[in-house]
Design an enzyme around this catalytic site. Structure first.
Site, mmCIF file in Angstrom:
data_model
loop_
_atom_site.group_PDB
_atom_site.id
_atom_site.type_symbol
_atom_site.label_atom_id
_atom_site.label_comp_id
_atom_site.label_asym_id
_atom_site.label_seq_id
_atom_site.Cartn_x
_atom_site.Cartn_y
_atom_site.Cartn_z
ATOM 1 N N ASP A 156 96.121 2.085 83.029
ATOM 2 C CA ASP A 156 97.463 1.518 82.821
ATOM 3 C C ASP A 156 98.288 2.439 81.931
ATOM 4 O OD1 ASP A 156 99.671 -0.116 82.364
ATOM 5 O OD2 ASP A 156 98.545 -1.716 81.361
ATOM 6 N N ASP B 40 102.361 -8.297 81.899
ATOM 7 C CA ASP B 40 102.116 -7.864 80.517
ATOM 8 C C ASP B 40 102.691 -8.840 79.503
ATOM 9 O OD1 ASP B 40 100.923 -5.072 80.518
ATOM 10 O OD2 ASP B 40 102.581 -4.825 81.926
ATOM 11 N N GLY C 204 102.510 -1.116 74.779
ATOM 12 C CA GLY C 204 103.761 -1.629 74.213
ATOM 13 C C GLY C 204 104.903 -1.528 75.196
ATOM 14 N N GLY D 78 104.190 0.673 86.645
ATOM 15 C CA GLY D 78 105.451 0.004 86.337
ATOM 16 C C GLY D 78 106.619 0.830 86.814
ATOM 17 N N GLY E 74 107.223 3.029 80.866
ATOM 18 C CA GLY E 74 108.047 4.236 80.958
ATOM 19 C C GLY E 74 107.603 5.388 80.063
ATOM 20 N N HIS F 186 100.521 -7.078 88.011
ATOM 21 C CA HIS F 186 100.159 -6.935 86.600
ATOM 22 C C HIS F 186 101.251 -7.602 85.765
ATOM 23 C CE1 HIS F 186 97.934 -4.691 83.482
ATOM 24 N NE2 HIS F 186 99.100 -4.437 82.915
HETATM 25 C C1 DX5 Z 1 102.753 -1.276 78.664
HETATM 26 C C2 DX5 Z 1 102.049 -2.036 79.744
HETATM 27 C C3 DX5 Z 1 102.027 -1.375 81.057
HETATM 28 C C4 DX5 Z 1 103.371 -0.901 81.567
HETATM 29 C C5 DX5 Z 1 103.111 0.327 82.375
HETATM 30 O O1 DX5 Z 1 102.011 -1.082 77.546
HETATM 31 O O2 DX5 Z 1 100.729 -2.369 79.423
HETATM 32 O O3 DX5 Z 1 101.418 -2.216 82.049
HETATM 33 O O4 DX5 Z 1 104.090 -1.812 82.347
HETATM 34 O O5 DX5 Z 1 104.313 0.870 82.753
HETATM 35 P P1 DX5 Z 1 104.432 2.369 83.278
HETATM 36 O O6 DX5 Z 1 103.704 2.422 84.580
HETATM 37 O O7 DX5 Z 1 105.907 2.544 83.416
HETATM 38 O O8 DX5 Z 1 103.834 3.266 82.236
HETATM 39 ZN ZN ZN Z 2 99.689 -3.476 81.070
#
Ligand code: DX5
Ligand code: ZN
Length: 226
Positions: free
Chosen positions: A183, A42, A153, A205, A156, A40
């Protein structure tokens, strides 16, 4: 190749947002060796979402070796005017592009543009957006629907529990061949509930990259779904 070829019943997708960029290649390699296939990526523009994240330049650096190892890059566009960026994502080696329904007045045109560039395509929506609005855009011909379980955005953040209901509603509104992806804030303890609610593709993430042993963290998430 298409999402239906990439998803092995369920698919855990490491989100490179949370990677250590000084070790990006090594971290991707370790996850490919652990069995990860879909990564993925971003893209945040500092307008649609607060942060500027990563974009086509980083994508073009990693795409050749991800592809050489049979991996694919799923690009989540957290940007205004996604139509402007879709051709660049394709040129940089993206395999799929997911834009936000809130960011374009014409989802059907954005889907058609992505297709003309040879991309698989997804539609994402924020927690505040009605599920029916998102589903209507997905039904214009997308391959995958991305249900945000955080405000887009930052990596974490905490998983929003009401996302489970939205996943279920989305699953009911879409035909079976359209995957539901989730996500934000997923970890070992909640990923199964997201699966039971109807999701098949799980972006992670911090649950992977904020661990010392990335392959183990990846495998634990996969295992939690079995
Ligand atoms: C943030 C991204 C996500 C992010 C998820 O808005 O779209 O893809 O990397 O990260 P975690 O899994 O840490 O919430
Ligand atoms: Zn994402």
């Amino acid at each position: 190749m298409a999402w239906r070829d990439w998803v092995r019943v369920v698919e855990v997708e490491p989100s490179l947002y949370a990677a250590n960029f000084a070790e990006l290649g090594e971290q991707i390699e370790a996850l490919l060796n652990a069995g990860a296939r879909v990564f993925h990526f971003d893209v945040g523009d500092g307008h649609f979402v607060e942060p500027i994240t990563i974009g086509p330049i980083v994508l073009s650096s990693i795409a050749p070796f991800v592809h050489a190892r049979g991996g694919v890059l799923d690009c989540h566009l957290m940007v205004e005017n996604p139509e402007r960026h879709i051709p660049q994502i394709a040129a940089a080696g993206g395999d799929s592009v997911t834009f936000h329904v809130e960011a374009t007045p014409d989802p059907a045109a954005a889907i058609a543009l992505a297709r003309r560039h040879g991309l698989q395509v997804g539609v994402a929506f924020k927690p505040q957006t009605p599920v029916a609005t998102a589903a209507a855009a997905v039904l214009e011909g997308a391959d995958i629907a991305l249900c945000m379980s955080i405000d887009p955005g930052y990596s974490g953040q905490e998983f929003m529990p009401d996302a489970l209901e939205r996943i279920g509603e989305l699953r009911r509104l879409l035909p079976p061949h359209v995957f539901v992806q989730v996500d934000g804030g997923l970890h070992n303890e909640n990923i199964r509930a997201a699966h039971e609610a109807g999701a098949a593709v799980f972006v992670a993430g911090s649950a992977i990259f904020v661990r010392e042993d990335l392959p183990r963290a990846y495998r634990r998430l996969v295992h939690a779904l079995s």
